[in-house]
Design an enzyme around this catalytic site. Structure first.
Site, short mmCIF file in Angstrom:
data_model
loop_
_atom_site.label_atom_id
_atom_site.label_comp_id
_atom_site.label_asym_id
_atom_site.label_seq_id
_atom_site.Cartn_x
_atom_site.Cartn_y
_atom_site.Cartn_z
N ASP A 184 4.50 -4.21 4.21
CA ASP A 184 4.52 -2.75 4.28
C ASP A 184 5.42 -2.19 3.20
OD1 ASP A 184 2.81 -2.64 6.43
OD2 ASP A 184 4.38 -2.35 7.93
N VAL A 185 5.20 -0.93 2.82
CA VAL A 185 5.98 -0.31 1.75
C VAL A 185 7.21 0.41 2.27
CG1 VAL A 185 4.75 1.91 1.78
CG2 VAL A 185 5.76 1.06 -0.36
N ASP A 186 7.22 0.82 3.55
CA ASP A 186 8.34 1.60 4.07
C ASP A 186 9.47 0.68 4.57
OD1 ASP A 186 6.63 0.71 6.07
OD2 ASP A 186 6.99 2.41 7.39
N HIS A 243 7.47 -10.56 15.27
CA HIS A 243 7.81 -9.14 15.41
C HIS A 243 9.15 -9.02 16.12
CE1 HIS A 243 7.65 -4.93 16.41
NE2 HIS A 243 6.46 -4.79 15.86
N PHE A 285 0.84 -1.19 0.00
CA PHE A 285 0.00 0.00 0.00
C PHE A 285 0.88 1.25 0.00
CE2 PHE A 285 -2.91 -3.22 1.08
CZ PHE A 285 -4.19 -2.76 0.76
N ALA A 286 0.70 2.08 -1.02
CA ALA A 286 1.43 3.33 -1.13
C ALA A 286 0.41 4.46 -1.14
CB ALA A 286 2.30 3.35 -2.37
N ILE A 287 -0.07 4.81 0.04
CA ILE A 287 -1.12 5.81 0.19
C ILE A 287 -0.50 7.12 0.66
CG2 ILE A 287 -3.34 6.34 1.27
CD1 ILE A 287 -3.48 3.87 -0.46
N TYR A 300 3.35 7.96 1.33
CA TYR A 300 4.07 6.69 1.32
C TYR A 300 4.52 6.30 -0.08
CZ TYR A 300 3.50 5.56 6.25
OH TYR A 300 3.59 5.56 7.62
N GLU A 357 -2.87 -4.88 13.14
CA GLU A 357 -1.96 -5.85 13.74
C GLU A 357 -2.58 -6.56 14.94
OE1 GLU A 357 2.59 -5.31 14.03
OE2 GLU A 357 1.86 -4.74 16.03
#
Length: 301
Positions: free
Chosen positions: A159-161, A181, A69-71, A74, A251
């Protein structure tokens, strides 16, 4: 998005040695937990033979989907994400990159290897970053039933980051998998930041829980990912109807799902690391690494 655990990094095992024994070369490490109590493998460097696995998956002509997701802002992470994915993610296999974004024109132009394609899915944005995070489950669920089921065999949801820094291959694939995690690796379940309010459907009691799973790396077959995301979205909507928002958003619901629907494979923290946890000896390879950023500046733009 990775967040720091509550002191858990201080308890990371440090029993790794510089030399690998014959046992380890056969895929049996002795310095880490290799199997869950329900007999699901935990994937570490040295626990698999990627050549054997690649041959098996090539024989099956497996297709893999990677959702990201690149919203809003991001989108700034997409170029690094795609370039590193092309280098390290499922090398030699057929991959569809499914990018959910509200800024289609900001997608980078990346040359992809044969058998790999970029699919841009335009979606609405949300005012709050928490809503963006939680709505991911709904969007993955809806596209799983309408599109993904016809195009790929497995989905990997990340995640994208974060950037790929070492090989991530078919060793991760299973019916449904989660990732430990890194902030809670080595911690006891009472330290896990599960949702502890009984009013929330994401509630997990202090006496329950196996592991704490990261929301930024999970997946499985399209059918199983549909079940997971449908559960998480439905539970979120139940809480929303009662004016409750789980402590760690999507999460928290992911961890509730895995409590009662055990993953068939668990990925070690190699697969979603962040440098502020240091580099303990048991982490031989960092495969997927969080990118330092100003959360406030990125989330609210």
């Amino acid at each position: 998005m990775l967040r720091r655990g509550r002191g858990a990094s201080d308890s990371l095992p440090e029993r790794a040695t510089s030399c690998r024994s014959a046992t380890e070369r056969r895929g049996r490490r002795t310095d880490v937990l290799m199997m869950t109590p329900w007999l699901a493998p935990i994937v570490w460097d040295g626990s698999f033979n990627i050549n054997i696995l690649n041959a098996q998956f090539h024989q099956r002509h497996v297709r893999i989907g990677l959702t990201v997701f690149a919203i809003k802002k991001y989108t700034v992470f997409m170029k690094t994400f795609m370039e590193t994915a092309e280098k390290f993610f499922m090398a030699g296999h057929k991959v569809n990159y499914y990018v959910f974004t509200d800024r289609v024109k900001e997608m980078p132009n990346i040359t992809l290897a044969d058998g790999r394609q970029l699919v841009v899915l335009e979606v609405p944005s949300y005012k709050r970053w928490q809503d963006v995070s939680m709505r991911r489950m709904e969007m993955i669920r809806d596209h799983s039933s309408k599109r993904f089921i016809n195009e790929v065999d497995y989905l990997v949801c990340v995640d994208v980051d974060i950037k790929f820094t070492d090989e991530v291959g078919v060793e991760i694939l299973s019916d449904v998998f989660g990732t430990l995690h890194p902030g809670f690796f080595g911690a006891s379940h009472v330290q896990f930041t599960y949702e502890r309010r009984k009013a929330s459907v994401a509630y997990i009691s202090p006496d329950d829980g196996d592991f704490y799973y990261a929301g930024g790396f999970f997946g499985g077959t399209v059918e199983e990912v549909y079940k997971l995301t449908n559960f998480c979205h439905s539970e979120m909507m139940t809480d929303k109807g009662n004016n409750i928002e789980a402590i760690w958003h999507d999460e928290s619901y992911l961890n509730k799902y895995f409590l009662y629907h055990k993953p068939t494979k668990v990925l070690s923290p190699e697969y979603i690391w962040n440098n502020y946890y240091g580099h303990p000896g048991v982490i031989r390879k960092i495969r997927f690494l969080g990118i330092p950023k100003n959360d406030t500046a990125i989330r609210n733009k």
